[in-house]
Design a protein around this motif. Structure first.
Motif: not given
Length: 250
Positions: A180-183, A230
């Protein structure tokens, strides 16, 4: 026709003459017994004589209380008798008997009472019986031999052993763990604290409700910290305008 009747009569007479004849038995005459003659009395006619008697019974244990008294002058009989009834009254009968008949006068003395009956029984000592002493029989304990039974031998049935198919263990594909992308943490502009004129009733209510909005902002900030965003999303997002608070009087 007449000849037939005559012949029939002769035949009947001939048949009747063949039966034996028995004479009618002679019964003995009825005996005549003379009437018994009783000897006459002395021949004297005694005149009635006067008499008198009197007797009474009193037994309190058996509740008997009665008596009789009678007098006669030879022609007229007078008397009286009494008895105590179960209800406590005394019945007295006075009578007179002569050539005209018997006349009685019945009277009751006292009042009827019905007391409660309470029987009294003598106290007898309770009998004491000594238990009989019988000698205790001595019987030896019988000894029985323990039976020995051989276990039965049953022939084993000859059945073929069942064979079951073997299946290989299933294999499942391995999937990589999703990334999962980190924001980054969002940044919010800071606004100066609004200044309000002299407080009125409406303004007091507005100032009192203001902390609730502040608490909501803190809650939003806490949620934002949990999920980072992000930089691209921050740039694309429009600034969030703070809700305006109306200070006009209603």
């Amino acid at each position: 026709m007449k000849q037939f009747v005559i012949i029939a009569a002769l035949v009947a007479v001939a048949l009747a003459s063949d039966r034996p004849y028995y004479p009618k038995p002679a019964y003995y005459p009825k005996p005549a017994y003379p009437s018994p003659a009783y000897p006459a009395a002395d021949g004297y006619d005694y005149a009635p004589m006067p008499y008198s008697f009197d007797w009474a019974v009193l037994d309190q244990a058996s509740y008997n209380d009665f008596g009789h008294k009678e007098t006669s002058d030879g022609n007229v009989v007078t008397g009286t008798y009494y008895v105590v009834l179960p209800d406590g009254r005394r019945q007295v009968v006075t009578y007179k008997a002569d050539d005209y008949g018997y006349v009685a006068d019945v009277k009751y003395e006292g009042e009827a009472t019905y007391p409660e009956y309470k029987p009294s029984y003598p106290a007898y000592p309770k009998p004491a019986y000594a238990p009989p002493a019988y000698p205790k029989p001595a019987y030896p304990t019988p000894a029985y031999p323990k039976p020995t039974y051989a276990p039965p031998a049953y022939p084993k049935a000859s059945y073929p052993e069942p064979s079951y198919p073997s299946y290989p263990r299933p294999s499942y594909p391995a999937y990589p763990r999703p990334a999962y992308p980190s924001y980054p943490r969002p940044s919010y502009p800071s606004y100066p604290k609004p200044s309000y004129p002299v407080s009125t009733t409406t303004e007091v209510v507005t100032e009192t409700a203001a902390p609730v909005v502040k608490e909501a902002e803190v809650a939003v900030e806490a949620v934002a910290v949990t999920e980072p965003v992000s930089e691209t999303a921050v740039a694309a997002a429009e600034p969030i305008a703070e809700p305006e608070t109306s200070t006009d009087a209603v």
